[in-house]
Scaffold this motif. Structure first.
Motif, PDB file in Angstrom:
ATOM      1  N   TYR A 316      -2.987 -15.521   3.160  1.00  9.89           N
ATOM      2  CA  TYR A 316      -2.985 -14.274   3.924  1.00  9.89           C
ATOM      3  C   TYR A 316      -3.161 -13.067   3.000  1.00  9.89           C
ATOM      4  O   TYR A 316      -2.220 -12.310   2.759  1.00  9.89           O
ATOM      5  CB  TYR A 316      -1.683 -14.160   4.719  1.00  9.89           C
ATOM      6  N   PRO A 317      -4.393 -12.868   2.467  1.00  5.90           N
ATOM      7  CA  PRO A 317      -4.617 -11.734   1.574  1.00  5.90           C
ATOM      8  C   PRO A 317      -4.858 -10.433   2.354  1.00  5.90           C
ATOM      9  O   PRO A 317      -5.906 -10.256   2.971  1.00  5.90           O
ATOM     10  CB  PRO A 317      -5.854 -12.154   0.779  1.00  5.90           C
ATOM     11  N   VAL A 318      -3.880  -9.541   2.347  1.00 10.29           N
ATOM     12  CA  VAL A 318      -3.918  -8.235   3.022  1.00 10.29           C
ATOM     13  C   VAL A 318      -4.250  -8.432   4.501  1.00 10.29           C
ATOM     14  O   VAL A 318      -3.425  -8.966   5.243  1.00 10.29           O
ATOM     15  CB  VAL A 318      -4.880  -7.251   2.321  1.00 10.29           C
ATOM     16  N   ASN A 319      -5.425  -8.053   4.958  1.00  9.57           N
ATOM     17  CA  ASN A 319      -5.729  -8.114   6.391  1.00  9.57           C
ATOM     18  C   ASN A 319      -6.597  -9.317   6.763  1.00  9.57           C
ATOM     19  O   ASN A 319      -7.160  -9.352   7.855  1.00  9.57           O
ATOM     20  CB  ASN A 319      -6.443  -6.825   6.835  1.00  9.57           C
ATOM     21  N   GLN A 320      -6.731 -10.277   5.876  1.00  8.40           N
ATOM     22  CA  GLN A 320      -7.567 -11.442   6.146  1.00  8.40           C
ATOM     23  C   GLN A 320      -6.734 -12.723   6.175  1.00  8.40           C
ATOM     24  O   GLN A 320      -5.592 -12.746   5.718  1.00  8.40           O
ATOM     25  CB  GLN A 320      -8.670 -11.562   5.091  1.00  8.40           C
ATOM     26  N   VAL A 321      -7.318 -13.784   6.729  1.00  6.54           N
ATOM     27  CA  VAL A 321      -6.673 -15.088   6.769  1.00  6.54           C
ATOM     28  C   VAL A 321      -7.678 -16.139   6.325  1.00  6.54           C
ATOM     29  O   VAL A 321      -8.812 -16.162   6.801  1.00  6.54           O
ATOM     30  CB  VAL A 321      -6.163 -15.442   8.180  1.00  6.54           C
TER      31      VAL A 321
END
Length: 731
Positions: A316-321
């Protein structure tokens, strides 16, 4: 008569006799001086002989050779990570990676397996072990993700992130459509040798220059994770029917009428767990933890299973999956969406009002979640901020209140046994449509988070204890005691705050550390102490042996509650279901033993890589955000002190470095025992927890570095969300 060459001692004695009048026989002082000189000469000769022997022994002694993985950084130096044989190498319990200077890297790239010679202790720069690379055992880097650059007739790829692998030369025939500024993947064709750059070929264009989200996707690829699933994996996922098959009698317990709910984040889609709470006639609680039965769809040995094992975890890097399973499964078929029939594995636990689990049952089930709740809303309901919710949803309101009360009992029980609770702030980063960070704030954590956390801990412990006694191959979550060296570092650190850590590596109990955290609660240096203590801890990992969990103060623990996003949970679901239908055969036990070993090892490695991805992405976006605020002034708190300066943390969790040479009002010296920088002339002291005003002077996305300087000001005024200096009028 042969003449012998006079020794230096004889000559020195004759000179002494001459100076004393030449009366050697009658001079007592002369005799004493001769005797002293002879003794001194004998002693010097003996020392020289001893030193020569030591040198000879040192030459004969074989160098200590270590094997590990090199991690290379921007300035050329690196560190060797050693997974095994550390106790033999460092009997003092030192758990730090081994430093390698740039001149001793021998063309190694980041991630390569190397053989290195440990340098003698007297050649170390400090207390950290040092080595020089002898040879590269395995070139582990086969491809690199980074930015493609064109400079005149030359093209090259600069690897992503602050670690320096060295630019990779790309010939014109190998650019394959890449343009200046694109984010790419580069295959290594020729490795660096004798100072020459590596050469490569562009194999994938991750994102075109300026494409939203391309920077984070590049970080994901740089750590070896793939966004897209192989075709055979997608095909298998697409062939799975969304509607659950008809349940045979006695196959699963039907819980579709039970009041079960999910509680997750506002933007979550992969709902692993649902919960239910009832009051039993005897006054105890019946807690039901219902986990998505992913193993029903992801069968052992299939393309889906092999890919899930390879990935090990969702990221889950910042606003991405970056999901472990294709979205059709993770966000739909397996996800416990409201008002949908879903297959689950359930753990029912009877818990007394003292927080004791006295009975439990583990079984296959089918549920239909009645409500998809959000953390923030549940917290508001409990705190009474949602008016008339009790009147509108009386049954759901009672369920939520029962959850609150039960979670409080479990939390109290956990505190009593000495579980360590690290309450460190986390960041929430807002990204706009262009992919840029436009806001960074401290993430809110309410009571609803604590409720779900307590329920999941209870289920994980119950499952681990049950299957440990079943003596079947299993994957446990283990966390061992801190090692001696790190515990000693923590002792010195705490002493600077007047805290006496009365424990060593053999006697330390988590409750000792938990008490210290309780003592510093609310104090200016609370976060610093929590961070230092967290760094003292061993890394939690997966293992096939039940070694206990130090931080939670538990003898039995596993990860059971998130099979959509963690492979260890998925594989133990298979084992649980298989065991529920009969004890495995001896042949099957052998097979499972191999499978859980592989799963534990691979999942531990992938978890560490996933954490690095998330940290790198967060660091990138924080630095990007501060690039827009260079020249602006903020209030912050000194969070750590180093010999080269101090780190200041802003209320939004962003940290920057104030270099010691930038402190112009005095000459400051580093006092390690006091964790302070102290002015030589003024006595001005910067200690952890001190409130300061800083100005942002540099923010560099490439290195992920933020620099502050201290601003001396008497008064701050905040206008339109920005802080600026207001000088006091002269009086």
């Amino acid at each position: 008569m042969k003449k012998t060459k006079a020794s230096k001692i004889d000559i020195r004695i004759k000179n002494e006799e001459k100076n004393s009048g030449g009366k050697r026989g009658n001079s007592k002082s002369g005799a004493n001086k001769k005797s002293t000189a002879i003794r001194s000469a004998d002693k010097g000769a003996a020392n020289a002989k001893s030193k020569n022997k030591k040198r000879a022994r040192a030459r004969r002694k074989k160098p200590v050779v270590v094997i590990g993985v090199i991690r290379k950084y921007e300035k050329g130096f690196g560190f060797i990570e050693i997974r095994e044989d550390r106790e033999r190498l460092f009997k003092d319990g030192d758990n730090r990676d081994i430093f390698v200077a740039g001149k001793d890297m021998k063309d190694a790239m980041d991630g390569d397996a190397v053989s290195a010679e440990l340098l003698p202790r007297h050649l170390w720069r400090g207390t950290r072990p040092e080595a020089r690379v002898r040879k590269i055992v395995t070139r582990c880097t086969t491809e690199v993700a980074g930015t493609f650059y064109e400079e005149g007739s030359f093209s090259f790829v600069r690897p992503e992130g602050p670690k320096k692998r060295g630019d990779i030369f790309i010939s014109a025939r190998n650019t394959n459509g890449a343009e200046d500024g694109d984010m790419v993947v580069c295959k290594i064709l020729m490795y660096p040798m004798d100072g020459q750059r590596a050469e490569g070929e562009i194999t994938e264009i991750i994102a075109r220059k300026g494409e939203p989200g391309g920077d984070i996707r590049t970080i994901v690829r740089a750590h070896g994770f793939a966004e897209k699933f192989p075709a055979e994996v997608e095909n298998q996922a697409n062939a799975i029917r969304a509607r659950i098959p008809k349940i045979k009698e006695g196959e699963r317990k039907d819980l579709r009428e039970k009041m079960t709910v999910t509680i997750d984040g506002e933007y979550s889609k992969d709902f692993d767990d649902a919960v239910s709470v009832e009051i039993l006639p005897n006054g105890s609680y019946l807690l039901g933890v219902h986990i998505a039965d992913v193993s029903h769809y992801v069968e052992e040995g299939t393309p889906l299973d092999r890919e899930a094992l390879k990935r090990g975890t969702s990221i889950y890097p910042v606003n991405q999956v970056v999901p472990m399973l294709p979205e059709k499964l993770s966000n739909n078929i397996c996800s416990l969406r409201p008002n949908r029939d879903r297959f689950t594995l359930t753990v029912d636990m009877e818990i007394t009002k003292s927080g004791e689990i006295v009975n439990y049952d583990i079984y296959e089930s089918v549920i239909k979640s009645k409500e998809r709740l959000v953390y923030s809303a549940v917290s508001k309901i409990i705190e009474g901020d949602l008016v008339k919710y009790e009147e509108i949803h009386p049954h759901l309101y009672r369920t939520i209140m029962n959850m609150r009360d039960l979670a409080a009992l479990l939390a109290k029980k956990r505190e009593e046994r000495g579980s360590i609770n690290f309450d460190l702030p986390e960041a929430e980063i807002e990204i706009d449509e262009t992919g840029a960070a436009v806001n960074v704030k401290r993430a809110e954590r309410g009571i609803a988070h604590n409720i779900i956390e307590e329920f999941m801990l209870a289920a994980n412990e119950t499952v681990a204890e049950h299957f440990n006694f079943m003596q079947v191959p299993f994957v446990y979550r283990v966390h061992e005691k801190p090692d001696t060296a790190k515990l000693e570092e923590l002792r010195r650190f705490l002493y600077g705050f007047g805290i006496n850590l009365k424990a060593n590596a053999d006697s330390v109990h988590p409750q000792i550390l938990a008490v210290i955290l309780k003592e510093v609660k609310g104090k200016p240096y609370e976060n610093a102490v929590s961070t230092a203590m967290l760094r003292t801890m061993q890394r939690a990992e997966y293992d096939t042996e039940c070694l206990g969990h130090f931080g939670l103060s538990l003898k039995y623990y596993c990860h059971f509650t998130s099979p959509i996003r963690r492979y260890p949970d998925l594989i133990i679901h298979r084992i649980i279901k298989e065991t529920l239908h009969g004890y495995p055969s001896s042949e099957r036990l052998k097979e499972l033993t191999k499978k859980v070993r592989i799963a534990a090892d691979m999942s531990s490695v992938n978890e560490r890589k996933a954490i690095e991805v998330e940290r790198d992405a967060e660091s990138l976006k924080k630095t990007e955000y501060m690039e827009r605020h260079v020249g602006e002034i903020f209030e912050g708190t000194v969070s750590s002190i180093k010999s080269f300066g101090m780190y200041v943390e802003l209320p939004n969790t962003i940290r920057g470095l104030v270099k010691i040479e930038s402190l112009e009002n005095d000459d400051y010296s580093y006092q390690e025992d006091r964790q302070s920088l102290i002015g030589t002339h003024t006595g001005d002291t910067y200690s952890i927890g001190r409130k300061v005003t800083v100005k942002v002077v540099r923010a560099d996305k490439d290195t992920r570095e933020i620099d502050f300087i201290i601003v001396n000001t008497n008064r701050l005024e905040t206008q339109r969300g920005q802080t600026r200096i207001i000088k006091r009028k002269s009086q």
